[in-house]
Design a protein around this motif. Structure first.
Motif, mmCIF file in Angstrom:
data_model
loop_
_atom_site.group_PDB
_atom_site.id
_atom_site.type_symbol
_atom_site.label_atom_id
_atom_site.label_comp_id
_atom_site.label_asym_id
_atom_site.label_seq_id
_atom_site.Cartn_x
_atom_site.Cartn_y
_atom_site.Cartn_z
ATOM 1 N N ASP A 46 0.828 -1.204 0.000
ATOM 2 C CA ASP A 46 0.000 0.000 0.000
ATOM 3 C C ASP A 46 0.865 1.258 0.000
ATOM 4 O OD1 ASP A 46 -2.702 -1.227 0.220
ATOM 5 O OD2 ASP A 46 -1.940 -1.932 2.148
ATOM 6 N N VAL A 47 2.001 1.201 0.695
ATOM 7 C CA VAL A 47 2.937 2.333 0.693
ATOM 8 C C VAL A 47 3.486 2.548 -0.716
ATOM 9 C CG1 VAL A 47 5.164 3.162 1.550
ATOM 10 C CG2 VAL A 47 3.544 2.089 3.127
ATOM 11 N N MET A 48 3.871 1.447 -1.382
ATOM 12 C CA MET A 48 4.369 1.561 -2.754
ATOM 13 C C MET A 48 3.316 2.168 -3.677
ATOM 14 S SD MET A 48 6.474 -1.996 -3.342
ATOM 15 C CE MET A 48 7.065 -1.478 -4.969
ATOM 16 N N ILE A 49 2.075 1.722 -3.527
ATOM 17 C CA ILE A 49 0.980 2.262 -4.350
ATOM 18 C C ILE A 49 0.777 3.743 -4.058
ATOM 19 C CG2 ILE A 49 -1.526 2.164 -4.715
ATOM 20 C CD1 ILE A 49 -1.238 -0.923 -4.242
ATOM 21 N N ARG A 50 0.807 4.099 -2.784
ATOM 22 C CA ARG A 50 0.624 5.507 -2.389
ATOM 23 C C ARG A 50 1.696 6.407 -3.011
ATOM 24 N NH1 ARG A 50 2.470 5.906 3.016
ATOM 25 N NH2 ARG A 50 4.188 7.141 2.171
ATOM 26 N N LYS A 51 2.907 5.863 -3.177
ATOM 27 C CA LYS A 51 4.012 6.643 -3.739
ATOM 28 C C LYS A 51 4.091 6.559 -5.260
ATOM 29 C CE LYS A 51 7.083 6.671 0.243
ATOM 30 N NZ LYS A 51 8.504 6.567 0.675
ATOM 31 N N MET A 53 4.735 3.783 -7.017
ATOM 32 C CA MET A 53 5.893 2.957 -7.354
ATOM 33 C C MET A 53 5.552 1.481 -7.473
ATOM 34 S SD MET A 53 8.722 4.797 -4.878
ATOM 35 C CE MET A 53 10.148 4.055 -5.685
ATOM 36 N N TYR A 54 4.260 1.156 -7.577
ATOM 37 C CA TYR A 54 3.866 -0.246 -7.657
ATOM 38 C C TYR A 54 3.551 -0.597 -9.104
ATOM 39 C CZ TYR A 54 1.968 -4.701 -6.079
ATOM 40 O OH TYR A 54 1.753 -6.048 -5.860
ATOM 41 N N PRO A 55 4.307 -1.518 -9.712
ATOM 42 C CA PRO A 55 4.164 -1.768 -11.158
ATOM 43 C C PRO A 55 2.778 -2.215 -11.592
ATOM 44 C CG PRO A 55 6.202 -2.749 -10.310
ATOM 45 C CD PRO A 55 5.419 -2.294 -9.130
ATOM 46 N N ASP A 56 2.040 -2.910 -10.721
ATOM 47 C CA ASP A 56 0.746 -3.462 -11.130
ATOM 48 C C ASP A 56 -0.392 -2.450 -11.095
ATOM 49 O OD1 ASP A 56 1.719 -5.921 -11.706
ATOM 50 O OD2 ASP A 56 0.998 -6.923 -9.901
ATOM 51 N N VAL A 57 -0.154 -1.252 -10.600
ATOM 52 C CA VAL A 57 -1.218 -0.246 -10.522
ATOM 53 C C VAL A 57 -0.937 0.858 -11.534
ATOM 54 C CG1 VAL A 57 -2.330 1.496 -9.074
ATOM 55 C CG2 VAL A 57 -1.754 -0.729 -8.111
ATOM 56 N N GLU A 58 -1.790 0.936 -12.559
ATOM 57 C CA GLU A 58 -1.639 1.952 -13.599
ATOM 58 C C GLU A 58 -2.548 3.156 -13.352
ATOM 59 O OE1 GLU A 58 -2.373 0.005 -17.285
ATOM 60 O OE2 GLU A 58 -0.559 -1.236 -17.190
ATOM 61 N N GLU A 59 -3.510 3.023 -12.434
ATOM 62 C CA GLU A 59 -4.426 4.121 -12.148
ATOM 63 C C GLU A 59 -3.667 5.327 -11.598
ATOM 64 O OE1 GLU A 59 -6.951 0.470 -12.111
ATOM 65 O OE2 GLU A 59 -4.946 1.028 -11.405
#
Length: 338
Positions: A46-51, A53-59
């Motif tokens: 969740d921290v990666m997504i918030r920043k 930096m998470y490859p699987d989230v394109e939104e």
């Protein structure tokens, strides 16, 4: 009917997470169900997504984050069969779980057996499926072998230690001294991650090496992990914490290094694990493995380390604690009551 959800307003720090009130509940579409979320979590993913930096989230923001959930079926959309209102279910959402209500395809859901606490069930979805698949689907580890995992006192690490103990695998785990009691409690050997010479501390602990190393750190940690292997051992990377936390490393470079090391005739194998990629390739594996873990939980063979349960309104502080690396086990956020 109004309800609450957390919205990521922009990529950045915990202050980008806003609790908002939504005026009307979403309606499930074809083959969907509406869930009332009971619990979700704050995890490093969740921290990666918030920043951003998470490859699987394109939104792109704004959107509702939240990687995993346990909830109740609240309404059925057209064409849904095999589900009833009130059933308790689990899912790996990647985003969307920081909300009292959301709609998901019915085919994604896994039933949660009776008699299992919401918090314990939640700890199985991301934090136990990840080590289970790395251990049994990727490494194919066997009783009598050995492993090292970095961040052993966190949610994924502590689950790995229990799964290793259950499978008869000797485990070593690096982490800060405050988490060594937890690591020992799961039958593993703790190693100081904050030692002046961490590589020397690892070498001293593992002796001639281990069969498998599981590395969520990336960057400079990968070479230390490779050196901790015995001949023929395997390094499995599954995260990029060092880059996310500004401690060096590069996600593209880490991928290149792993591929190169796997190709070179150095006597070692390497792999990169992503729970999202694995689920896309083998959706049946995810359902089977989560059901297997619910069974282990019901049998008392694993007992997830729940650090704390906090309300969803404390989401910013929860993210701060995860990012600081101070949480022992799984940090659960209560979204609604049954």
């Amino acid at each position: 009917m109004t309800f609450s959800q957390v919205v990521l307003t922009g990529f950045g720090g915990p202050d980008t997470l806003e609790v908002r009130t939504v005026e009307t509940r979403p309606e499930p579409g074809m083959a969907e169900v509406r869930l009332r979320v009971l619990v979700t979590s704050a995890a490093f993913t969740d921290v990666m997504i918030r920043k951003g930096m998470y490859p699987d989230v394109e939104e792109k923001p704004p959107f509702v984050p939240g990687y995993d959930l346990v909830g109740l079926v609240d309404a059925l959309g057209p064409g849904v069969e095999g589900w009833s209102v009130g059933e308790r279910v689990a899912d790996l959402t990647t985003i969307g779980a920081y909300s009292e209500y959301l709609c998901l395809p019915a085919a994604r859901l896994t039933r949660v057996p009776d008699g299992i606490a919401d918090e314990d069930a939640l700890a199985m979805i991301l934090s136990a499926v990840t080590p289970y698949q790395m251990l049994h689907r990727v490494a194919k580890a066997q009783s009598g072998q050995s492993l090292l995992i970095h961040g052993a006192g966190g949610a994924v690490g502590s689950a790995m230690l229990q799964l290793a103990r259950d499978a008869g695998i000797k485990a070593f785990g690096t982490d800060i001294a405050a988490k060594h009691g937890l690591i020992r409690g799961f039958g593993a050997v703790p190693i100081h991650s904050d030692a002046d010479d961490e590589e020397a501390a690892i070498r001293q602990a593992v002796g001639e090496g281990v069969d498998f190393v599981f590395d969520p750190l990336g960057g400079g940690s990968l070479s230390r992990s490779l050196h901790a292997l015995k001949p023929g051992g395997m390094l499995i990377a599954f995260g990029f914490q060092n880059e996310v936390l500004g401690r060096g490393g590069s996600i593209p470079l880490d991928f290149v290094k792993l591929k190169l090391w796997d190709w070179l005739p150095n006597g070692h194998a390497t792999a990169f694990y992503s729970i999202g990629a694995m689920r896309r390739r083998h959706p049946d594996w995810f359902r089977d493995d989560l059901a297997k873990l619910f069974g282990l939980l019901a049998e008392g063979r694993i007992d997830p380390a729940i650090a704390e349960v906090v309300p969803l309104s404390d989401v910013r502080r929860a993210h701060e604690r995860i990012e600081a690396g101070e949480v022992q086990g799984k940090l659960v956020m209560r979204v609604s009551e049954k």
